[in-house]
Design a protein around this motif. Structure first.
Motif, PDB file in Angstrom:
ATOM      1  N   SER A   9       1.427  -1.614  -0.356  1.00  0.00           N
ATOM      2  CA  SER A   9      -0.069  -0.015   0.015  1.00  0.00           C
ATOM      3  C   SER A   9       0.982   1.256   0.103  1.00  0.00           C
ATOM      4  O   SER A   9       0.520   2.186  -0.891  1.00  0.00           O
ATOM      5  CB  SER A   9      -0.641  -0.071   1.247  1.00  0.00           C
ATOM      6  OG  SER A   9      -2.165  -1.402   1.025  1.00  0.00           O
ATOM      7  N   ASP A 143      -8.286  -3.978  -9.817  1.00  0.00           N
ATOM      8  CA  ASP A 143      -8.621  -4.008  -8.708  1.00  0.00           C
ATOM      9  C   ASP A 143      -8.798  -1.922  -8.278  1.00  0.00           C
ATOM     10  O   ASP A 143      -8.231  -1.945  -8.439  1.00  0.00           O
ATOM     11  CB  ASP A 143      -7.502  -4.781  -8.061  1.00  0.00           C
ATOM     12  CG  ASP A 143      -7.292  -4.653  -6.607  1.00  0.00           C
ATOM     13  OD1 ASP A 143      -7.564  -3.951  -5.354  1.00  0.00           O
ATOM     14  OD2 ASP A 143      -7.109  -5.705  -5.835  1.00  0.00           O
ATOM     15  N   GLU A 144      -9.843  -1.822  -7.988  1.00  0.00           N
ATOM     16  CA  GLU A 144     -10.387  -0.873  -7.126  1.00  0.00           C
ATOM     17  C   GLU A 144      -9.881  -0.828  -6.080  1.00  0.00           C
ATOM     18  O   GLU A 144      -8.819   0.654  -5.946  1.00  0.00           O
ATOM     19  CB  GLU A 144     -12.093  -0.624  -6.901  1.00  0.00           C
ATOM     20  CG  GLU A 144     -12.327   0.444  -6.835  1.00  0.00           C
ATOM     21  CD  GLU A 144     -13.684   0.207  -6.519  1.00  0.00           C
ATOM     22  OE1 GLU A 144     -14.459   1.449  -5.847  1.00  0.00           O
ATOM     23  OE2 GLU A 144     -14.317  -0.891  -6.140  1.00  0.00           O
ATOM     24  N   GLN A 145      -9.856  -0.882  -5.087  1.00  0.00           N
ATOM     25  CA  GLN A 145      -8.826  -0.722  -3.656  1.00  0.00           C
ATOM     26  C   GLN A 145      -6.890  -0.174  -4.387  1.00  0.00           C
ATOM     27  O   GLN A 145      -6.955   0.648  -4.233  1.00  0.00           O
ATOM     28  CB  GLN A 145      -8.059  -1.779  -2.981  1.00  0.00           C
ATOM     29  CG  GLN A 145      -7.838  -1.276  -1.756  1.00  0.00           C
ATOM     30  CD  GLN A 145      -7.191  -2.122  -0.319  1.00  0.00           C
ATOM     31  OE1 GLN A 145      -7.428  -3.186  -0.657  1.00  0.00           O
ATOM     32  NE2 GLN A 145      -6.780  -1.465   0.621  1.00  0.00           N
ATOM     33  N   ARG A 147      -6.876   1.037  -7.326  1.00  0.00           N
ATOM     34  CA  ARG A 147      -6.278   2.328  -8.470  1.00  0.00           C
ATOM     35  C   ARG A 147      -6.611   3.354  -7.042  1.00  0.00           C
ATOM     36  O   ARG A 147      -6.071   4.817  -7.283  1.00  0.00           O
ATOM     37  CB  ARG A 147      -7.601   2.254  -9.034  1.00  0.00           C
ATOM     38  CG  ARG A 147      -7.677   1.351 -10.171  1.00  0.00           C
ATOM     39  CD  ARG A 147      -8.497   1.666 -11.451  1.00  0.00           C
ATOM     40  NE  ARG A 147      -9.874   1.275 -10.862  1.00  0.00           N
ATOM     41  CZ  ARG A 147     -10.715   0.541 -10.699  1.00  0.00           C
ATOM     42  NH1 ARG A 147     -10.441  -1.346 -11.211  1.00  0.00           N
ATOM     43  NH2 ARG A 147     -11.889   1.133 -10.231  1.00  0.00           N
ATOM     44  N   ASN A 148      -7.829   3.034  -5.870  1.00  0.00           N
ATOM     45  CA  ASN A 148      -7.879   3.750  -5.036  1.00  0.00           C
ATOM     46  C   ASN A 148      -6.773   4.176  -4.163  1.00  0.00           C
ATOM     47  O   ASN A 148      -7.066   5.864  -3.772  1.00  0.00           O
ATOM     48  CB  ASN A 148      -9.135   3.274  -4.630  1.00  0.00           C
ATOM     49  CG  ASN A 148     -10.326   3.924  -5.153  1.00  0.00           C
ATOM     50  OD1 ASN A 148     -10.750   4.807  -5.786  1.00  0.00           O
ATOM     51  ND2 ASN A 148     -11.205   3.016  -4.771  1.00  0.00           N
ATOM     52  N   ILE A 149      -5.513   3.335  -3.516  1.00  0.00           N
ATOM     53  CA  ILE A 149      -4.706   4.066  -3.413  1.00  0.00           C
ATOM     54  C   ILE A 149      -3.638   5.183  -4.141  1.00  0.00           C
ATOM     55  O   ILE A 149      -3.496   6.217  -3.538  1.00  0.00           O
ATOM     56  CB  ILE A 149      -4.257   2.890  -3.102  1.00  0.00           C
ATOM     57  CG1 ILE A 149      -5.035   1.805  -1.545  1.00  0.00           C
ATOM     58  CG2 ILE A 149      -2.560   3.095  -2.104  1.00  0.00           C
ATOM     59  CD1 ILE A 149      -4.329   0.400  -1.613  1.00  0.00           C
ATOM     60  N   LYS A 185     -13.068   4.981   0.109  1.00  0.00           N
ATOM     61  CA  LYS A 185     -12.325   4.510  -0.981  1.00  0.00           C
ATOM     62  C   LYS A 185     -11.356   3.298  -0.994  1.00  0.00           C
ATOM     63  O   LYS A 185     -10.778   2.071  -1.293  1.00  0.00           O
ATOM     64  CB  LYS A 185     -12.202   3.960  -2.269  1.00  0.00           C
ATOM     65  CG  LYS A 185     -13.829   4.878  -2.294  1.00  0.00           C
ATOM     66  CD  LYS A 185     -14.186   5.063  -4.485  1.00  0.00           C
ATOM     67  CE  LYS A 185     -15.469   6.027  -4.294  1.00  0.00           C
ATOM     68  NZ  LYS A 185     -15.247   6.512  -5.023  1.00  0.00           N
ATOM     69  N   ALA A 186     -10.305   3.767  -0.289  1.00  0.00           N
ATOM     70  CA  ALA A 186      -8.544   2.946  -0.338  1.00  0.00           C
ATOM     71  C   ALA A 186      -8.827   1.968   0.906  1.00  0.00           C
ATOM     72  O   ALA A 186      -7.301   1.428   0.257  1.00  0.00           O
ATOM     73  CB  ALA A 186      -7.704   4.235  -0.562  1.00  0.00           C
ATOM     74  N   LYS A 187      -9.225   2.764   2.065  1.00  0.00           N
ATOM     75  CA  LYS A 187      -8.917   2.007   3.465  1.00  0.00           C
ATOM     76  C   LYS A 187      -7.503   2.092   4.020  1.00  0.00           C
ATOM     77  O   LYS A 187      -7.246   0.557   4.385  1.00  0.00           O
ATOM     78  CB  LYS A 187      -9.412   0.221   2.912  1.00  0.00           C
ATOM     79  CG  LYS A 187     -10.362  -0.351   2.100  1.00  0.00           C
ATOM     80  CD  LYS A 187     -11.611  -1.132   1.807  1.00  0.00           C
ATOM     81  CE  LYS A 187     -12.342  -1.203   1.149  1.00  0.00           C
ATOM     82  NZ  LYS A 187     -12.890  -2.645   0.874  1.00  0.00           N
TER      83      LYS A 187
END
Length: 222
Positions: A9, A143-145, A147-149, A185-187
């Motif tokens: 991450s 993978d959406e995560q 992209r969001n990170i 969204k990135a969590k």
């Protein structure tokens, strides 16, 4: 693809930050080059002050060369681009070879520009390939995560730089709103109390840019 570890991450987050740093500082580099030619030959000193880097240049010509092309200068544009590539290559299996290739192309552009008779024109190709990189992030990473990170890193860096360069309040608010969407969204772990404080500060439009910047730099938790 598997679990996104804290270490992975971090690489994705800084990939987003460094690519945005290249994009935004390069745009200001273009503007400062025009100003230094037309009216203020020491305008580069103000750029250094605003983004909080040491003024090691001494003249506009030295600034234009060393700030763009000097790999031994940790604040240079090419140093940020190299750091983006370092993070990309570690995450190659997660972002894809094509996505990473656009950062390599941007590095090739800046090396070509250094030895060019028209370096500004050639440096504009760097921004084109950064845009292509972001487009590939959207289109090629499933993978959406992930992209969001990357987008969170991009959003935080943009907000930080916009605050440094005194962008208008409405643009700061808009950039903050977009960044906050990616934050959810990135969590990644973040300080909710800092986010709450920033919400209150930015909502009324009357805030200290420096205070917001200091809070922003503490938002993401290790």
């Amino acid at each position: 693809m598997g679990i996104i570890t804290i270490d992975k991450s971090d690489h994705l987050f800084w990939l987003g930050r460094y690519t945005e740093r290249v994009h935004t500082t390069l745009n200001y580099y273009f503007k400062s080059a025009d100003i230094m030619i037309d009216s203020d030959p020491v305008y580069y000193a103000l750029i250094c002050k605003k983004i909080g880097i040491p003024d090691i240049y001494g003249s506009s010509n030295v600034f234009k060369r060393k700030y763009a092309f000097d790999e031994s200068n940790p604040d240079s544009i090419i140093s940020s681009l190299n750091k983006a590539y370092d993070n990309a290559i570690v995450m190659r299996d997660y972002i894809g070879t094509e996505t990473m290739a656009y950062i390599q192309l941007a590095i090739d552009d800046i090396i070509t520009a250094e030895n060019s008779n028209s370096p500004i024109a050639d440096l504009m190709l760097v921004t084109d390939h950064i845009y292509a990189f972001w487009g590939c992030v959207n289109d090629s990473i499933d993978d959406e995560q992930i992209r969001n990170i990357i987008k969170l890193g991009k959003g935080i860096e943009r907000l930080d730089l916009y605050l440094s360069f005194d962008k208008p309040v409405n643009e700061i608010q808009r950039t903050y709103k977009r960044m906050k969407g990616f934050l959810y969204k990135a969590k990644l772990r973040y300080d909710e109390s800092i986010l709450y404080t920033m919400d209150n500060m930015l909502s009324d439009g009357d805030f200290s840019y420096e205070n917001v910047k200091n809070l922003l730099r503490k938002l993401i938790l290790a």
